[in-house]
Scaffold this active site. Structure first.
Site, PDB file in Angstrom:
ATOM      1  N   HIS A 186       5.403   9.875 -12.662  1.00 31.84           N
ATOM      2  CA  HIS A 186       4.678   9.422 -11.552  1.00 31.84           C
ATOM      3  C   HIS A 186       4.117  10.596 -10.905  1.00 31.84           C
ATOM      4  O   HIS A 186       4.752  11.512 -10.630  1.00 31.84           O
ATOM      5  CB  HIS A 186       5.626   8.547 -10.704  1.00 31.84           C
ATOM      6  CG  HIS A 186       4.713   7.620  -9.657  1.00 31.84           C
ATOM      7  ND1 HIS A 186       3.644   6.605 -10.040  1.00 31.84           N
ATOM      8  CD2 HIS A 186       4.746   7.719  -8.396  1.00 31.84           C
ATOM      9  CE1 HIS A 186       3.151   6.150  -9.119  1.00 31.84           C
ATOM     10  NE2 HIS A 186       3.588   6.735  -8.068  1.00 31.84           N
TER      11      HIS A 186
ATOM     12  N   SER B  93      -0.932   5.565  -6.713  1.00 28.99           N
ATOM     13  CA  SER B  93       0.248   4.716  -6.240  1.00 28.99           C
ATOM     14  C   SER B  93      -0.086   3.680  -5.240  1.00 28.99           C
ATOM     15  O   SER B  93      -0.782   2.918  -5.321  1.00 28.99           O
ATOM     16  CB  SER B  93       1.251   5.841  -5.856  1.00 28.99           C
ATOM     17  OG  SER B  93       2.615   5.426  -5.855  1.00 28.99           O
TER      18      SER B  93
ATOM     19  N   GLU C 217       5.920   6.693 -16.064  1.00 30.28           N
ATOM     20  CA  GLU C 217       5.830   6.437 -14.537  1.00 30.28           C
ATOM     21  C   GLU C 217       7.425   6.358 -13.991  1.00 30.28           C
ATOM     22  O   GLU C 217       7.597   7.094 -13.009  1.00 30.28           O
ATOM     23  CB  GLU C 217       5.297   5.169 -14.173  1.00 30.28           C
ATOM     24  CG  GLU C 217       3.824   5.063 -14.509  1.00 30.28           C
ATOM     25  CD  GLU C 217       2.824   5.586 -13.450  1.00 30.28           C
ATOM     26  OE1 GLU C 217       3.230   6.116 -12.450  1.00 30.28           O
ATOM     27  OE2 GLU C 217       1.472   5.494 -13.538  1.00 30.28           O
TER      28      GLU C 217
END
Length: 522
Positions: A406, A189, A313
């Site tokens: 995610h 990330s 995501e």
């Protein structure tokens, strides 16, 4: 390095005593300073080496994370400005091993080196490496360029912290049994974006030798316009005049700065246009240009790279808008701020983003997948590049329409089940296949740590040839397989779209910030 139940290692600032975890078979040292306190007069400035200490420092406990909001109803702020520490984990052997330096995610505003999923015991043993996890400044204190208030600051304190941590590794990791000539930097990330930013940073050149960027929002970089806008917003929300100086901000309570900064994250209009308050700034020095420009020009570090994303995501975005018209309007507004001329090309590739799944996929691809494909496309000209897609999701996540959301990949890479917030939804559901895919991913990641290439069954992200379609992408689900040029039509749509320059068609901001600058000069 002393091999006992309390191993002692020497650093340039002094000795540290860690522990041996007999359950996991590792030696670990925690909370080792790689930089000095960044509070007071050192706020918004470049980091400094740590102050030396006498005797042997106890390194059994993790250091406090960087100051950050905890995002709970009581609105607490946790952490400290004296946050520049690393944690080290290695197998309980005396072997000299490759080094992995990990930068945590958290939208540049939250996170810590010692989050449960990132502690690294299993990864260090399974891949036979020295694992280093880093704390660095966040949010207002690490990812906002205050140059619109004066020159007595650096644009990217958080990035400079990361660079200092890599220098510390070069100078000290041999005393922990690590090879400073074999360093992989890795992150997920915002931490994955940090890896890309470090590939572009001249001051980081030569401090690492391989890179892994997982779910990296690589286009998340402020222009000077964005940074000035958010500085103005911070002053307004703090109730401070536009004539505020950096010296004034250094006298403010750090927790209040963080608290107000946290509230800035929920500015709905800006967040919906991929313009969040805290990102590194392309300042011409630490981050000379936008990463997409650097990779296109070929000025990034020419080192082997693994880069990839998860297939879902932004699955949370399925619930953001309730009608097809509102979803299409939101998608068009977000795209127009970057490249109005080519927004329709992208929208049409996603069916106008009318359906919930199409809208969520567009958001995920805009932030994560499309920029990552662009980087992989350019980087394969400079060094060996491998791309992947993480598809694994539990039966519960698939049933709820969340999929491989995610952070899902972290559980597999670290073989750390039920250690992320997203994984808590699986606590009472079947997770069949996660162990198998974790072993496969650790095989490839471990091979990369040691040799600069994953396993032979994973081909490079190469070019089309007479007998090969090119753009090989490894897929990790319950099993491993390879696809060539996945989502080709959408890839081609994004190739026509320019994600570099936020703020097009925002004349309101240009004019108001010009006024802000005039006020600064008065």
């Amino acid at each position: 390095m002393e091999s006992t139940s309390r191993p002692v290692a020497r650093t340039a600032a002094g000795e540290v005593r860690g522990i041996v975890d007999e359950t996991t078979g590792v030696r670990t040292w925690r909370g080792i300073p790689y930089g000095a306190d960044t509070a007071g007069e050192h706020r918004f400035r470049a980091p400094r080496p740590p102050e030396p200490w006498a005797g042997v420092r106890d390194a059994r406990e993790y250091g406090e994370p960087a100051l950050q909001g905890a995002f709970s109803w009581k609105d607490p702020v946790i952490g400290t400005e004296d946050c520049l520490t690393v944690d080290i984990v290695r197998p309980d052997t005396d072997d000299v091993l490759p080094v992995v330096v990990f930068f945590h995610g958290g939208t540049f505003v939250t996170g810590a080196s010692h989050e449960r999923v990132l502690q690294g015991h299993n990864l260090a043993v399974s891949t036979d490496v020295v694992y280093v996890s880093v704390n660095f400044r966040l949010g207002v204190l690490g990812y906002l360029d205050f140059h619109s208030l004066g020159g007595d600051c650096v644009a990217n304190p958080g990035m400079l912290d990361q660079i200092l941590s890599l220098r510390w590794v070069q100078d000290n990791i041999a005393n922990f049994g690590g090879d400073p000539g074999s360093v992989t930097i890795m992150g997920e990330s915002a931490g994955g974006a940090a890896v890309v930013h470090l590939m572009v940073a001249p001051a980081a050149r030569g401090l690492f030798h391989r890179c892994i960027a997982q779910s990296a929002p690589v286009a998340s970089v402020h222009t000077r316009l964005q940074a000035a806008m958010w500085v103005r917003t911070l002053l307004d929300d703090m109730g401070m005049p536009r004539t505020t100086t950096l010296a004034d901000l250094r006298r403010e309570d750090a927790r209040q700065l963080v608290r107000v900064g946290q509230s800035m994250l929920f500015n709905g209009r800006e967040a919906a246009q991929f313009n969040t308050a805290f990102m590194p700034t392309a300042d011409g020095t630490t981050l000379p240009v936008h990463p997409l420009d650097a990779f296109e020009e070929g000025t990034q570090a020419p080192v082997p790279l693994i880069i990839g994303t998860n297939s879902d995501e932004a699955s949370f975005a399925k619930v953001l808008y309730q009608t097809t018209k509102s979803r299409t309007r939101a998608a068009r507004r977000a795209l127009n701020v970057f490249d109005e001329d080519n927004a329709d090309v992208v929208l049409s590739a996603y069916g106008g983003a009318e359906e919930r799944a199409d809208f969520a996929e567009l958001i995920a691809d805009a932030v994560f997948w499309a920029p990552s494909v662009t980087l992989a496309t350019e980087h394969r000209r400079a060094a060996s590049t491998w791309m992947y897609r993480f598809d694994y999701a539990s039966a519960t996540k698939r049933r709820l329409g969340l999929g491989a959301m995610h952070t899902s990949d972290l559980e597999a890479v670290f073989n750390a089940p039920l250690t992320t917030r997203a994984s808590q939804i699986d606590r009472f559901s079947s997770r069949e296949g996660l162990g198998d895919i974790s072993r496969i991913m650790q095989h490839h990641w471990g091979s990369f740590f040691h040799s600069g290439a994953p396993g032979e069954e994973w081909p490079v992200y190469g070019f089309r040839s007479d007998d090969k379609p090119g753009r090989a992408t490894a897929v990790f689900r319950e099993k491993f397989w390879v696809e060539f040029d996945p989502k080709a039509a959408k890839r081609r749509a994004w190739e026509q779209f320019d994600m570099r320059e936020w703020g097009n068609n925002r004349q309101d901001l240009v004019e108001s910030l010009a006024t802000f600058s005039d006020e600064d000069e008065d």
